[in-house]
Design a protein around this motif. Sequence first.
Motif: not given
Length: 95
Positions: A1-12
């Motif tokens: 199983m693979a993770h969601t490709p990045g990059p990831w960013k949080p909401t403010p």
Amino acid sequence: MAHTPGPWKPTPDGDIVYATNGKQVCYPLSGLDGEREANAQLIAAAPELLAACEVLLSGWDKDAACGGNQLAPEEKWNLMAQAERAIAKAKGVTP
């Protein structure tokens, strides 16, 4: 199983972490306001942290197998810089 490709960013507000493709990675995050935002930063840095660790270890393995002389000094600095950037992102600090 693979993770969601990045990059990831949080909401403010640190409630949700999204991937650049718009996919929601993590929701909702728990904790106090500052803690929730710090958790979001750490989660958002996960793809870079994973990549930096993989590259760093593969570089050191290659270097060690050749008696520590395989990588040029600038390659070693690049590996360290990639790891430092990922750690800074995880901590919410601009390097």
